[in-house]
Design an enzyme around this catalytic site. Structure first.
Site, PDB file in Angstrom:
ATOM      1  CG  ASP A  20       1.339 -15.103  -2.760  1.00 32.92           C
ATOM      2  OD1 ASP A  20       0.450 -15.479  -3.545  1.00 32.92           O
ATOM      3  OD2 ASP A  20       2.095 -15.883  -2.151  1.00 32.92           O
TER       4      ASP A  20
ATOM      5  CB  SER B  64       1.553 -17.211   0.822  1.00 41.90           C
ATOM      6  OG  SER B  64       2.031 -15.919   0.473  1.00 41.90           O
TER       7      SER B  64
ATOM      8  CG  ASN C  81       3.694 -16.163   6.979  1.00 39.31           C
ATOM      9  OD1 ASN C  81       3.009 -17.130   6.678  1.00 39.31           O
ATOM     10  ND2 ASN C  81       4.105 -15.930   8.223  1.00 39.31           N
TER      11      ASN C  81
ATOM     12  CD1 TRP D   6       7.972 -14.370   3.334  1.00 40.55           C
ATOM     13  CD2 TRP D   6      10.078 -13.768   2.921  1.00 40.55           C
ATOM     14  NE1 TRP D   6       8.325 -14.934   2.134  1.00 40.55           N
ATOM     15  CE2 TRP D   6       9.623 -14.588   1.856  1.00 40.55           C
ATOM     16  CE3 TRP D   6      11.383 -13.276   2.874  1.00 40.55           C
ATOM     17  CZ2 TRP D   6      10.425 -14.909   0.756  1.00 40.55           C
ATOM     18  CZ3 TRP D   6      12.188 -13.598   1.783  1.00 40.55           C
ATOM     19  CH2 TRP D   6      11.705 -14.400   0.747  1.00 40.55           C
TER      20      TRP D   6
ATOM     21  CE1 TYR E  61       5.154 -18.150  -0.014  1.00 39.15           C
ATOM     22  CE2 TYR E  61       7.534 -18.212   0.330  1.00 39.15           C
ATOM     23  CZ  TYR E  61       6.290 -17.662   0.607  1.00 39.15           C
ATOM     24  OH  TYR E  61       6.181 -16.636   1.508  1.00 39.15           O
TER      25      TYR E  61
ATOM     26  CG  ASP F 135      -1.827 -17.955  -5.858  1.00 39.02           C
ATOM     27  OD1 ASP F 135      -1.413 -16.871  -5.397  1.00 39.02           O
ATOM     28  OD2 ASP F 135      -1.163 -19.001  -5.840  1.00 39.02           O
TER      29      ASP F 135
ATOM     30  CB  THR G 226       0.254 -18.880  -9.164  1.00 36.71           C
ATOM     31  OG1 THR G 226       0.583 -19.430  -7.890  1.00 36.71           O
ATOM     32  CG2 THR G 226       0.520 -19.932 -10.227  1.00 36.71           C
TER      33      THR G 226
END
Length: 380
Positions: A90, A93, A95, A97, A133, A273, A276
């Site tokens: 992505d 963003s 991070n 996780w 998000y 992005d 998306t």
């Protein structure tokens, strides 16, 4: 799809995804060295960035599974011994996780969960992390462990372990977690993003990565860390300055239909992005585009299109850094189970546009952290 409307009925993809092979072959640099032609090549193309970046042998390809042109999912592993996870690469963003065994949310019930007790290399930071998000969110804590991404072994990567994932959005997602590839300035809890750690640890030959997205659910989508492959695009790469180092943000000059400016008339900002699904923009602009392409709003506030009209629909053109990027109807019309819908979506993001997968499928994207540029070229 993190910004898009939730599509119900998503199915688990573990069997399909885990069978995607790692792609890695001989580089141009290696082939030229073997033939004694490397020095001549470098002298001939000293300032050609495409030639320079394509030379490096240690760029690593991470295959992605195309889920119905909605999301693109890759498999990575965390820990020692490795625990595998499906993640969404992505660029919107920052991070990394994954769900943890401490998560009892509904969304975690059908996804892989990381067990830190089964990894001999895990170190907990006990630092809380919370990420929201456009759709979906998580809370948890940070830790360090070895992360395997393609052929890259990152032995000291910070990542989030979710403890809560509210709502149902992430339950229906075909991925377990998210691998953010944006700038560290938007990283929650100041966590070091994956690609920043790759650069800091010298794990990539060049401080850039590239993304190729297939169409029609076909296999072959890939993120390449440390380089890009000319087999995924045709023509020239156009380099666009990043205007703000948070998202991969660039300037858009206008949006045209039938040669007329219909949106972003005074210029606007957009982000490239990969997380998306659609192209999103301010409601007033998107409403005009929907009218221009003949899309009509349905009872659930979605925009439908008569599939029989595709042959007569106009192209939508984004002008970026003086170059026109054309989206034909085949690119922006979403076809699923015999129904057609618009690939444009209105969203209030303070005037910011999102150039999501609808755009990246048409234009191979290179994300250059070394020079803070985005490269775009016509995808094959």
């Amino acid at each position: 799809m993190k910004w898009a409307v939730v599509l119900l009925g998503l199915v688990a993809l573990s069997e399909c995804i885990t069978k995607v092979p790692l792609i890695k072959g001989k580089s141009m640099r290696q082939a030229l060295m073997e033939k004694g032609l490397l020095e001549e090549f470098l002298q001939k193309y000293p300032s050609d960035p495409a030639a320079k970046y394509s030379l490096y042998s240690s760029a690593s390809n991470l295959p992605m599974y195309n889920y119905m042109d909605i999301e693109y999912v890759a498999v990575i592993s965390i820990g020692t011994p490795p625990q595998s996870f499906k993640v969404l690469p992505d660029t919107g963003s920052a991070n990394l996780w994954v769900p943890s065994i401490y998560c009892n949310s509904y969304a975690c019930s059908n996804h892989q969960k990381f067990n830190p007790g089964q990894s001999s290399t895990f170190r907990s930071l006990n630092t809380p992390v919370s990420i929201a998000y456009g759709t979906g969110s998580m809370t948890g804590f940070l830790g360090y462990d070895t992360v395997n991404i393609g052929s890259i072994i990152d032995t000291n990567q910070m990542f989030g372990l979710s403890e809560t994932e509210p709502g149902s959005f992430l339950y229906y997602s075909p991925f377990d977690g998210i691998m953010g590839l944006a700038y560290p300035s938007i990283s929650a809890s100041q966590s070091t993003p994956v690609f920043d750690n790759m650069m800091n640890e010298g794990l990539v030959p060049q401080d850039l990565f590239s993304i190729y997205l297939t169409r029609g659910g076909a296999q072959g989508s890939v993120v390449t860390f440390g380089g890009f492959d000319s087999a995924y695009y045709t023509g020239q790469i156009n380099w666009i300055p990043v205007t703000r180092q948070g998202y991969w943000q660039i300037s858009i000059q206008n949006v045209m239909v039938n040669g007329q400016v219909v949106a972003c008339a005074q210029g606007c900002q957009g982000i490239v992005d990969s997380g998306t699904s659609l192209i999103a923009g301010p409601q007033s602009d998107i409403t005009i585009i929907q009218q221009q392409i003949g899309a009509t709003m349905t009872s659930n506030s979605q925009y439908s299109i008569n599939c029989q009209n595709m042959g007569n629909m106009p192209e939508v053109v984004f002008t970026i850094n003086g170059i026109q990027y054309t989206l034909p109807p085949s690119a922006y019309v979403r076809q699923l189970n015999g129904a057609c819908s618009s690939g444009f979506q209105s969203m209030n993001l303070g005037g910011l546009w999102i150039l999501g997968d609808v755009f990246i499928r048409e234009y191979f994207a290179i994300f250059d952290r070394g020079n803070n540029m985005v490269g775009l070229a016509q995808a094959i």
